[in-house]
Scaffold this motif. Structure first.
Motif, PDB file in Angstrom:
ATOM      1  N   ILE A  40       0.840  -1.201   0.000  1.00 31.74           N
ATOM      2  CA  ILE A  40       0.000   0.000   0.000  1.00 31.74           C
ATOM      3  C   ILE A  40       0.874   1.250   0.000  1.00 31.74           C
ATOM      4  CG2 ILE A  40      -1.537   1.347   1.498  1.00 31.74           C
ATOM      5  CD1 ILE A  40      -2.971  -1.303   2.110  1.00 31.74           C
ATOM      6  N   ARG A  41       1.981   1.208   0.727  1.00 31.39           N
ATOM      7  CA  ARG A  41       2.901   2.349   0.742  1.00 31.39           C
ATOM      8  C   ARG A  41       3.471   2.614  -0.651  1.00 31.39           C
ATOM      9  NH1 ARG A  41       3.313   6.846   1.983  1.00 31.39           N
ATOM     10  NH2 ARG A  41       2.430   6.176   3.976  1.00 31.39           N
ATOM     11  N   ASP A  42       3.788   1.560  -1.399  1.00 29.16           N
ATOM     12  CA  ASP A  42       4.281   1.740  -2.768  1.00 29.16           C
ATOM     13  C   ASP A  42       3.268   2.507  -3.610  1.00 29.16           C
ATOM     14  OD1 ASP A  42       6.641   0.325  -2.268  1.00 29.16           O
ATOM     15  OD2 ASP A  42       5.730  -1.586  -2.827  1.00 29.16           O
ATOM     16  N   ARG A  43       2.007   2.123  -3.497  1.00 27.89           N
ATOM     17  CA  ARG A  43       0.963   2.786  -4.282  1.00 27.89           C
ATOM     18  C   ARG A  43       0.776   4.231  -3.835  1.00 27.89           C
ATOM     19  NH1 ARG A  43      -1.360   4.528  -8.619  1.00 27.89           N
ATOM     20  NH2 ARG A  43      -3.629   4.845  -8.436  1.00 27.89           N
ATOM     21  N   LEU A  44       0.764   4.473  -2.523  1.00 32.14           N
ATOM     22  CA  LEU A  44       0.628   5.841  -2.027  1.00 32.14           C
ATOM     23  C   LEU A  44       1.761   6.723  -2.530  1.00 32.14           C
ATOM     24  CD1 LEU A  44      -0.408   5.136   1.688  1.00 32.14           C
ATOM     25  CD2 LEU A  44      -1.872   6.095  -0.102  1.00 32.14           C
ATOM     26  N   ASN A  45       2.981   6.198  -2.501  1.00 29.95           N
ATOM     27  CA  ASN A  45       4.125   6.979  -2.959  1.00 29.95           C
ATOM     28  C   ASN A  45       4.031   7.318  -4.441  1.00 29.95           C
ATOM     29  OD1 ASN A  45       5.213   6.849  -0.392  1.00 29.95           O
ATOM     30  ND2 ASN A  45       6.661   5.217  -0.873  1.00 29.95           N
ATOM     31  N   ALA A  46       3.473   6.392  -5.216  1.00 28.51           N
ATOM     32  CA  ALA A  46       3.390   6.601  -6.668  1.00 28.51           C
ATOM     33  C   ALA A  46       2.309   7.613  -7.054  1.00 28.51           C
ATOM     34  CB  ALA A  46       3.114   5.270  -7.363  1.00 28.51           C
ATOM     35  N   MET A  47       1.383   7.908  -6.144  1.00 27.80           N
ATOM     36  CA  MET A  47       0.273   8.786  -6.489  1.00 27.80           C
ATOM     37  C   MET A  47       0.634  10.265  -6.438  1.00 27.80           C
ATOM     38  SD  MET A  47      -2.881   6.810  -4.541  1.00 27.80           S
ATOM     39  CE  MET A  47      -4.139   7.986  -5.064  1.00 27.80           C
ATOM     40  N   GLY A  48       1.732  10.624  -5.804  1.00 26.51           N
ATOM     41  CA  GLY A  48       2.134  12.025  -5.743  1.00 26.51           C
ATOM     42  C   GLY A  48       1.131  12.907  -5.019  1.00 26.51           C
ATOM     43  N   LEU A  49       0.619  12.429  -3.905  1.00 26.97           N
ATOM     44  CA  LEU A  49      -0.420  13.141  -3.172  1.00 26.97           C
ATOM     45  C   LEU A  49       0.146  14.307  -2.375  1.00 26.97           C
ATOM     46  CD1 LEU A  49      -2.230  10.009  -1.703  1.00 26.97           C
ATOM     47  CD2 LEU A  49      -3.097  11.450  -3.552  1.00 26.97           C
ATOM     48  N   SER A  50      -0.705  15.280  -2.080  1.00 29.15           N
ATOM     49  CA  SER A  50      -0.336  16.312  -1.129  1.00 29.15           C
ATOM     50  C   SER A  50      -0.263  15.688   0.261  1.00 29.15           C
ATOM     51  CB  SER A  50      -1.379  17.431  -1.128  1.00 29.15           C
ATOM     52  OG  SER A  50      -2.613  16.965  -0.581  1.00 29.15           O
ATOM     53  N   THR A  51       0.385  16.370   1.185  1.00 30.20           N
ATOM     54  CA  THR A  51       0.508  15.848   2.546  1.00 30.20           C
ATOM     55  C   THR A  51      -0.860  15.588   3.166  1.00 30.20           C
ATOM     56  OG1 THR A  51       2.602  17.004   2.869  1.00 30.20           O
ATOM     57  CG2 THR A  51       1.408  16.302   4.849  1.00 30.20           C
ATOM     58  N   LEU A  52      -1.793  16.515   2.967  1.00 32.70           N
ATOM     59  CA  LEU A  52      -3.110  16.357   3.561  1.00 32.70           C
ATOM     60  C   LEU A  52      -3.891  15.228   2.911  1.00 32.70           C
ATOM     61  CD1 LEU A  52      -5.110  17.315   5.645  1.00 32.70           C
ATOM     62  CD2 LEU A  52      -5.943  19.015   3.998  1.00 32.70           C
ATOM     63  N   ASP A  53      -3.837  15.136   1.569  1.00 32.59           N
ATOM     64  CA  ASP A  53      -4.554  14.043   0.902  1.00 32.59           C
ATOM     65  C   ASP A  53      -4.027  12.684   1.341  1.00 32.59           C
ATOM     66  OD1 ASP A  53      -6.317  15.640  -0.446  1.00 32.59           O
ATOM     67  OD2 ASP A  53      -5.295  15.537  -2.384  1.00 32.59           O
ATOM     68  N   GLU A  54      -2.712  12.598   1.535  1.00 33.28           N
ATOM     69  CA  GLU A  54      -2.174  11.313   1.989  1.00 33.28           C
ATOM     70  C   GLU A  54      -2.673  10.980   3.389  1.00 33.28           C
ATOM     71  OE1 GLU A  54       2.063   9.224   3.042  1.00 33.28           O
ATOM     72  OE2 GLU A  54       1.772  10.056   1.034  1.00 33.28           O
ATOM     73  N   LYS A  55      -2.800  11.979   4.261  1.00 32.11           N
ATOM     74  CA  LYS A  55      -3.343  11.718   5.593  1.00 32.11           C
ATOM     75  C   LYS A  55      -4.780  11.203   5.514  1.00 32.11           C
ATOM     76  CE  LYS A  55      -0.568  14.998   8.300  1.00 32.11           C
ATOM     77  NZ  LYS A  55      -0.609  16.225   9.140  1.00 32.11           N
ATOM     78  N   TRP A  56      -5.553  11.764   4.608  1.00 33.99           N
ATOM     79  CA  TRP A  56      -6.937  11.329   4.458  1.00 33.99           C
ATOM     80  C   TRP A  56      -7.027   9.923   3.894  1.00 33.99           C
ATOM     81  CZ3 TRP A  56     -11.758  14.569   3.700  1.00 33.99           C
ATOM     82  CH2 TRP A  56     -11.733  15.698   4.534  1.00 33.99           C
TER      83      TRP A  56
END
Length: 469
Positions: free
Chosen positions: A182-198
């Protein structure tokens, strides 16, 4: 739903209840005389190890074929990783709890048994991360935005799981992504800090952390929910009115099997002609075949002869059930009110769900993957909750540390990277006269009671032919 009733609460987490039209199958119990006379050399035709939903489902299916079944259960209760208890005068579930009409086996079971349903209420508001801490949002705003992020996170699901009930249907495509966490996918999405928290708490928290959980496990659940955020959010709405233990007892009663509680198994020996099961107390039972219906994490605690296959040993060592999974019920005095609390990946309490409002407090259920947190210690739980809700006062708490349970060694199942393509098919197959049943190895709803029932039915079919030889 001719055999179900709701609790009367007008607002639920699921706006529309989809009708289930599958008719109940006709069940026939064969007479013992129809089976082979060679069965008479043993008191039982099949031994089932474990009285969770997978084990009792297998036992009932075997009974319907006219077979004599013994169930050996390590605990002093049935239900496995489901367990109905009480807290602060309320019925609570310490393990698995929710069911949904998309989960056709368990939903049909509830209808067949004439068991009512309780629909948990929707929250009036939510508490989600902000740039500076946490803030209140309407459910429409919070779940709307998070649903958009989840849809983006799962955009590959239709290609990877075109048939969610057959996870290997697109094996070539699946292999390309099954190694991702899941961390690999999150890293690949290029999310903002807040979006990643959500997003991170909604995805990583379920699997014991973003680094542990497989991206494909979450994609699989998403596919089972028709690739739809609203349906995904809705699956945790309904629960059996009499509790999961009541549903399990109804199935067990139909199984008409001999049940031995407080009977943890020490060894299982398959000599090619019959299987002998020995308990830690020194009792020995022999039958034509055995269904091992305990969690994957527990397999390595039993001595098998011949030894377990390499794939099964690996699966048990790597874990399928989340090792740090804990569930806790809290009575809180706070300004929260009827509020759903969501935290990012890494918080000691990752979700708090409102269940009932009292005059001076509220009943909430929470989840944690922090092994350092004692979920039965009021002071520790209060400190953890105050990281999100500063004015929280924990009046009482009751928790279950599933990782510390010797007969579970983890909570709900959430596969790790590579396990779906590298292990699942092999560990679903029998090993000699021994078959395996657990929600952990379901083809569909792994991690839910639905998956346990599916797996129990498959294992019963696998061992049946040995009893009629």
């Amino acid at each position: 739903m001719s055999n179900t009733t709701l609790s009367g609460r007008p607002l639920t987490r699921r706006g529309v209840l989809t009708a289930v039209t599958a008719a109940a199958a006709a069940h026939t119990i064969l007479r013992p005389s129809q089976a082979s006379a060679t069965r008479r050399r043993h008191a039982y035709d099949v031994i089932v190890v474990g009285a969770g939903f997978a084990g009792i489902t297998a036992a009932r299916d075997l009974r319907r074929k006219g077979l004599r079944v013994l169930i050996l259960e390590a605990r002093n209760r049935i239900g496995g990783r489901t367990w109905t208890s009480t807290f602060q005068g309320e019925q609570v579930e310490m393990g698995g709890v929710w069911v949904d009409p998309m989960q056709t086996h368990v939903w049909q079971e509830i209808e067949d048994q004439g068991i009512g349903l309780v629909a948990d209420p929707a929250a009036d508001r939510t508490l989600f991360p902000t740039a500076t801490g946490f803030g209140y949002f309407s459910p429409e705003e919070a779940f709307g935005r998070q649903g958009e992020l989840l849809t983006q996170f799962c955009e590959q699901a239709p290609q990877v799981f075109s048939d969610p009930t057959d996870p290997m249907a697109q094996a070539d495509v699946l292999r390309l992504v099954d190694s991702y966490s899941i961390r690999d996918r999150l890293n690949a999405m290029g999310l903002s800090t807040l979006d990643e928290k959500w997003l991170s708490g909604a995805t990583g928290g379920l699997g014991g952390g973003s680094d542990r959980g497989a991206y494909t496990q979450f994609l699989h659940w998403w596919a089972l929910c028709n690739y739809n955020a609203e349906q995904y959010y809705g699956i945790n709405t309904y629960r059996p009115a009499g509790g999961m233990t009541g549903l399990a007892q109804a199935i067990l009663t139909e199984a008409a099997a001999d049940l031995r509680l407080n009977s943890p198994v020490r060894s299982i020996t398959d000599n090619g002609r019959e299987v002998t099961v020995r308990t830690r107390a020194g009792m020995s039972y022999t039958a034509s075949s055995v269904v091992v219906a305990v969690p994957v994490n527990v397999w390595n605690t039993i001595d098998f002869a011949p030894g377990l296959s390499l794939q099964r040993r690996r699966a048990s060592s790597e874990t399928f059930g989340v090792p740090g999974a804990q569930k806790l019920w809290l009575r809180l005095r706070t300004s929260l009110g009827n509020t759903y609390v969501h935290t990012p990946d890494g918080y000691p309490v990752d979700t708090l769900v409102p269940i009932k409002q009292f005059a001076d407090s509220q009943l909430m259920v929470g989840f944690s993957n922090d092994r350092r947190l004692n979920v039965n210690n009021v002071a520790q739980v209060e400190r953890a909750v105050r990281l999100v809700v500063p004015d929280a006062r924990v009046l009482a708490v009751k928790g279950q540390n599933w990782g510390a349970d010797p007969y579970a060694r983890g909570g709900w199942s959430f596969r790790r990277p590579g396990q779906l393509t590298g292990l699942l098919d092999a560990i679903q197959r029998p090993q000699g006269r021994i078959s395996f049943a657990t929600s952990d190895i379901a083809s569909g709803w792994s991690g839910y009671v639905e998956g346990a029932i599916e797996s129990g039915l498959r294992a019963a079919e696998q061992v049946t032919h040995y009893a009629f030889r």
